[in-house]
Write a protein that holds these residues in place. Structure first.
Motif, short mmCIF file in Angstrom:
data_model
loop_
_atom_site.label_atom_id
_atom_site.label_comp_id
_atom_site.label_asym_id
_atom_site.label_seq_id
_atom_site.Cartn_x
_atom_site.Cartn_y
_atom_site.Cartn_z
N LEU A 139 0.82 -1.21 0.00
CA LEU A 139 0.00 0.00 0.00
C LEU A 139 0.86 1.26 0.00
CD1 LEU A 139 -2.96 -0.94 2.36
CD2 LEU A 139 -2.95 -0.78 -0.13
N PHE A 140 2.01 1.22 0.67
CA PHE A 140 2.93 2.37 0.59
C PHE A 140 3.31 2.61 -0.86
CE2 PHE A 140 7.11 4.15 0.07
CZ PHE A 140 7.15 5.22 0.96
N SER A 141 3.71 1.55 -1.55
CA SER A 141 4.14 1.68 -2.94
C SER A 141 3.00 2.15 -3.83
CB SER A 141 4.68 0.34 -3.44
OG SER A 141 5.07 0.42 -4.79
N ARG A 142 1.81 1.58 -3.65
CA ARG A 142 0.67 1.95 -4.49
C ARG A 142 0.28 3.41 -4.27
NH1 ARG A 142 -3.65 -3.10 -4.47
NH2 ARG A 142 -2.16 -4.75 -4.95
N SER A 143 0.21 3.82 -3.01
CA SER A 143 -0.20 5.20 -2.73
C SER A 143 0.83 6.20 -3.22
CB SER A 143 -0.48 5.38 -1.23
OG SER A 143 0.66 5.07 -0.45
N ALA A 145 2.59 4.51 8.15
CA ALA A 145 2.05 5.83 8.49
C ALA A 145 1.93 6.69 7.24
CB ALA A 145 2.94 6.52 9.52
N TYR A 146 2.84 6.50 6.30
CA TYR A 146 2.83 7.33 5.10
C TYR A 146 1.73 6.96 4.12
CZ TYR A 146 6.61 10.65 5.57
OH TYR A 146 7.36 11.74 5.95
N VAL A 147 1.10 5.81 4.29
CA VAL A 147 -0.06 5.51 3.44
C VAL A 147 -1.14 6.55 3.68
CG1 VAL A 147 -1.87 3.82 2.93
CG2 VAL A 147 0.48 3.05 3.37
N LEU A 148 -1.33 6.92 4.95
CA LEU A 148 -2.29 7.97 5.28
C LEU A 148 -1.83 9.31 4.72
CD1 LEU A 148 -4.82 8.95 6.71
CD2 LEU A 148 -3.54 8.99 8.86
N GLU A 149 -0.55 9.61 4.87
CA GLU A 149 0.01 10.88 4.36
C GLU A 149 -0.19 11.00 2.85
OE1 GLU A 149 2.94 14.32 4.50
OE2 GLU A 149 1.58 13.39 5.93
N TRP A 150 0.24 9.99 2.13
CA TRP A 150 0.15 10.05 0.66
C TRP A 150 -1.30 10.13 0.20
CZ3 TRP A 150 4.66 11.46 0.75
CH2 TRP A 150 5.80 10.68 0.93
N GLU A 155 -8.08 0.93 -2.60
CA GLU A 155 -7.55 0.20 -1.44
C GLU A 155 -6.77 1.12 -0.50
OE1 GLU A 155 -4.71 -0.70 -4.92
OE2 GLU A 155 -6.81 -0.27 -4.58
N CYS A 156 -6.15 2.16 -1.06
CA CYS A 156 -5.43 3.13 -0.23
C CYS A 156 -6.40 4.03 0.52
CB CYS A 156 -4.48 3.96 -1.09
SG CYS A 156 -3.21 2.97 -1.91
N LEU A 157 -7.49 4.40 -0.13
CA LEU A 157 -8.53 5.17 0.55
C LEU A 157 -9.10 4.38 1.72
CD1 LEU A 157 -10.42 6.57 -2.57
CD2 LEU A 157 -9.29 7.97 -0.83
N ALA A 158 -9.36 3.10 1.50
CA ALA A 158 -9.93 2.27 2.57
C ALA A 158 -8.97 2.14 3.74
CB ALA A 158 -10.29 0.89 2.01
N GLU A 159 -7.68 1.94 3.46
CA GLU A 159 -6.70 1.82 4.53
C GLU A 159 -6.51 3.14 5.26
OE1 GLU A 159 -3.66 0.26 7.05
OE2 GLU A 159 -5.47 -0.49 6.07
N ARG A 190 -8.71 5.47 5.64
CA ARG A 190 -9.90 5.64 6.48
C ARG A 190 -9.79 4.80 7.74
NH1 ARG A 190 -16.18 5.42 4.63
NH2 ARG A 190 -17.12 5.60 6.70
N ARG A 191 -9.38 3.54 7.58
CA ARG A 191 -9.21 2.68 8.75
C ARG A 191 -8.25 3.28 9.75
NH1 ARG A 191 -5.86 -0.33 11.20
NH2 ARG A 191 -4.23 0.03 9.65
N MET A 192 -7.13 3.81 9.26
CA MET A 192 -6.13 4.40 10.14
C MET A 192 -6.70 5.63 10.85
SD MET A 192 -2.67 4.09 7.82
CE MET A 192 -1.60 4.73 9.13
N LEU A 193 -7.41 6.47 10.11
CA LEU A 193 -7.98 7.67 10.71
C LEU A 193 -8.97 7.30 11.81
CD1 LEU A 193 -8.08 10.80 10.54
CD2 LEU A 193 -10.03 10.53 9.00
N GLU A 194 -9.80 6.31 11.55
CA GLU A 194 -10.78 5.87 12.55
C GLU A 194 -10.09 5.26 13.76
OE1 GLU A 194 -14.60 4.91 9.64
OE2 GLU A 194 -13.16 3.31 10.09
#
Length: 215
Positions: A3-7, A137-142, A162-166, A168-172
């Motif tokens: 997910l880091f790479s994709r985002s 942590a950077y998945v949320l940042e990106w 999939e990055c949006l979903a992750e 969101r999960r992190m933010l929640e």
């Protein structure tokens, strides 16, 4: 890591495909144009490289979630580092140079992340994390910055689903409470971080914990 790479790849691609004339348009970051956001991403990529090259022996003090600090007020754009970013962005003058620099250092950051030992302890901002948590942590940042990039650019592609979903999960998880399930991920992230205010047009009410102003 996937997910880091994709985002990160999706965000860098979105910047590269942004027409030069759009670099002077507003972004979703308070007080920043698109060019300022792109310059910030160059600085972020440098931070990734520096952090992954800063091994630590101490036990981790932060995780992917506690890496984030929650501010009491939204950013104003007056922070000295924010102001420096704006001046640096203006110094590029030609958006093509900014795109080139982001591609150059951003690609290096992506390669370094792919090669990093997930269990390696690294230091950043006087804290210690595993490389895996730091990159997570950077998945949320990106993802948030990808939303910022396209906030005022109609028709531009946003972050991968999939990055949006992750994100969101992190933010929640940071908030300790879920956002309304009826909200699509993009809306949930924008509303949940104060990037957009509820417009009363049938949107569900946010829990009292939101919005979170992350820094």
């Amino acid at each position: 890591m996937d997910l880091f790479s994709r985002s990160w790849t999706a965000l860098r691609t979105a910047v590269a495909e942004t027409p030069d004339e759009d670099f002077g348009r507003p972004s979703g970051c308070t007080g920043w144009l698109v060019r300022d956001l792109a310059c910030h991403l160059v600085i972020d990529a440098q931070d990734v490289l520096i952090t992954l090259a800063t091994p630590m022996d101490e036990e981790p003090t932060r995780t992917a979630l506690t890496y984030w600090q929650v501010a009491a007020e939204p950013p104003t754009g007056d922070d000295p580092l924010d102001a420096l970013t704006v001046r640096l962005a203006a110094a590029y003058e030609d958006p093509g140079l900014l795109k080139f620099h982001l591609d150059d250092v951003g690609s290096a950051a992506g390669r370094a992340a792919a090669l990093a030992d997930r269990g390696l302890r690294v230091g950043t901002q006087d804290e210690v994390l595993t490389a895996g948590d730091y990159l997570s942590a950077y998945v949320l940042e990106w993802t948030l910055h990808h939303l910022d990039l396209v906030a005022h650019l109609p028709g531009r592609a946003g972050p991968p689903a999939e990055c949006l979903a992750e994100a969101r999960r992190m933010l929640e998880d940071i908030a300790g409470t879920p956002l309304p399930a009826a909200l699509p991920d993009e809306d949930a992230l924008r509303l949940g971080t104060g990037r957009r205010t509820p417009d009363g047009a049938g949107r569900p009410e946010l829990p009292a914990r939101f919005p979170l102003f992350l820094g």
